[in-house]
Design a protein around this motif. Structure first.
Motif, PDB file in Angstrom:
ATOM      1  N   VAL A  58      52.010  39.260  39.872  1.00 21.83           N
ATOM      2  CA  VAL A  58      51.695  37.828  39.952  1.00 21.83           C
ATOM      3  C   VAL A  58      51.298  37.453  41.373  1.00 21.83           C
ATOM      4  O   VAL A  58      50.327  36.725  41.594  1.00 21.83           O
ATOM      5  N   ASN A  59      52.038  37.966  42.347  1.00 28.19           N
ATOM      6  CA  ASN A  59      51.739  37.666  43.747  1.00 28.19           C
ATOM      7  C   ASN A  59      50.359  38.184  44.145  1.00 28.19           C
ATOM      8  O   ASN A  59      49.607  37.522  44.853  1.00 28.19           O
ATOM      9  N   LYS A  60      50.035  39.395  43.667  1.00 34.56           N
ATOM     10  CA  LYS A  60      48.716  39.975  43.968  1.00 34.56           C
ATOM     11  C   LYS A  60      47.609  39.163  43.314  1.00 34.56           C
ATOM     12  O   LYS A  60      46.545  38.940  43.894  1.00 34.56           O
ATOM     13  N   LEU A  61      47.873  38.698  42.082  1.00 37.23           N
ATOM     14  CA  LEU A  61      46.905  37.874  41.357  1.00 37.23           C
ATOM     15  C   LEU A  61      46.639  36.569  42.097  1.00 37.23           C
ATOM     16  O   LEU A  61      45.483  36.151  42.263  1.00 37.23           O
ATOM     17  N   LEU A  66      43.430  32.905  44.618  1.00 37.07           N
ATOM     18  CA  LEU A  66      43.621  31.669  45.372  1.00 37.07           C
ATOM     19  C   LEU A  66      43.731  31.888  46.880  1.00 37.07           C
ATOM     20  O   LEU A  66      43.743  30.936  47.647  1.00 37.07           O
ATOM     21  N   GLY A  67      43.849  33.158  47.290  1.00 37.48           N
ATOM     22  CA  GLY A  67      44.027  33.446  48.708  1.00 37.48           C
ATOM     23  C   GLY A  67      45.390  33.032  49.211  1.00 37.48           C
ATOM     24  O   GLY A  67      45.603  32.853  50.412  1.00 37.48           O
TER      25      GLY A  67
END
Length: 211
Positions: A58-61, A66-67
């Motif tokens: 999720v964090n990578k996504l 969204l940067g």
């Protein structure tokens, strides 16, 4: 072998409870309680590990689209090299899964079916793309770390098979469990094993394992 045992027991004792019920029926309450304790420990550990892994995805996504990514303190496990304080995405995932399970078997089965189809689709797509760059020379020096490397990999791939026993918990809820449960367990085993071998074969053929 474990899947075949589950298939046999699910057919002979088609009730909810999985391993606990089988142990209770065949070996008695004391052994069944020991099995239940081990089963709870297995699911607690696997749930923690899988939810923490999901949190990293999720964090990578978020970072890719969204940067922005959640701070380490709110998205890392306590045992990471830079430990977190409280893993928010992992906690949300566990809460959502619990809510879904509480709503009922049919709802959770429907959502699970959709997730499995998406997951299998992604893995097959990965394999197809990887095969476009396949090079058999990548398989030279096939097991560079010998038995130690194979053992280490087996400890990781173990997570792929967690949940296979959960199929047998549906014994009370399916039609004709004597016929359906063994077929479902063996089909699940063959699907999981086949897809993982396909993905691994494609990945190792496309890129050197060092990379």
């Amino acid at each position: 072998l474990a899947a075949i045992c589950y298939a046999e027991l699910a057919s002979a004792v088609p009730v909810s409870g999985s391993t606990y019920s089988y142990a209770y029926t065949t070996l008695g309450e004391v052994v069944a309680m020991g099995v239940a304790a081990c089963l709870l420990l297995e699911y607690v550990v696997s749930t923690a590990a899988v939810s923490v892994g999901w949190s990293q995805y999720v964090n990578k996504l978020l970072d890719n689209f969204l940067g922005y990514s959640l701070p380490q303190a709110l998205s890392a496990a306590p045992w990471d090299s830079t430990p977190g304080v409280f893993n928010v995405p992992a906690a949300i995932l566990v809460a959502l899964c619990a809510l879904l399970l509480v709503r009922g078997a049919s709802e959770s089965a429907a959502v699970n079916t959709v997730m499995v189809i998406i997951k299998l689709g992604v893995l097959v797509m990965f394999a197809v793309i990887a095969f476009s760059a396949f090079n058999a020379d990548q398989f030279a020096n096939f097991a560079p770390f010998g038995v130690a490397g194979i053992s280490s990999a087996a400890g990781t791939i173990f997570f792929s098979y967690i949940g296979l026993d959960a199929v047998s918990t549906a014994g009370d809820e399916v039609k004709d469990p004597q016929r359906t449960m063994p077929r479902a367990l063996i089909a699940a085993l063959l699907t999981v094993t086949g897809v993982y071998i396909l993905v691994t074969f494609a990945a190792l053929g496309a890129q050197n394992w060092n990379e």
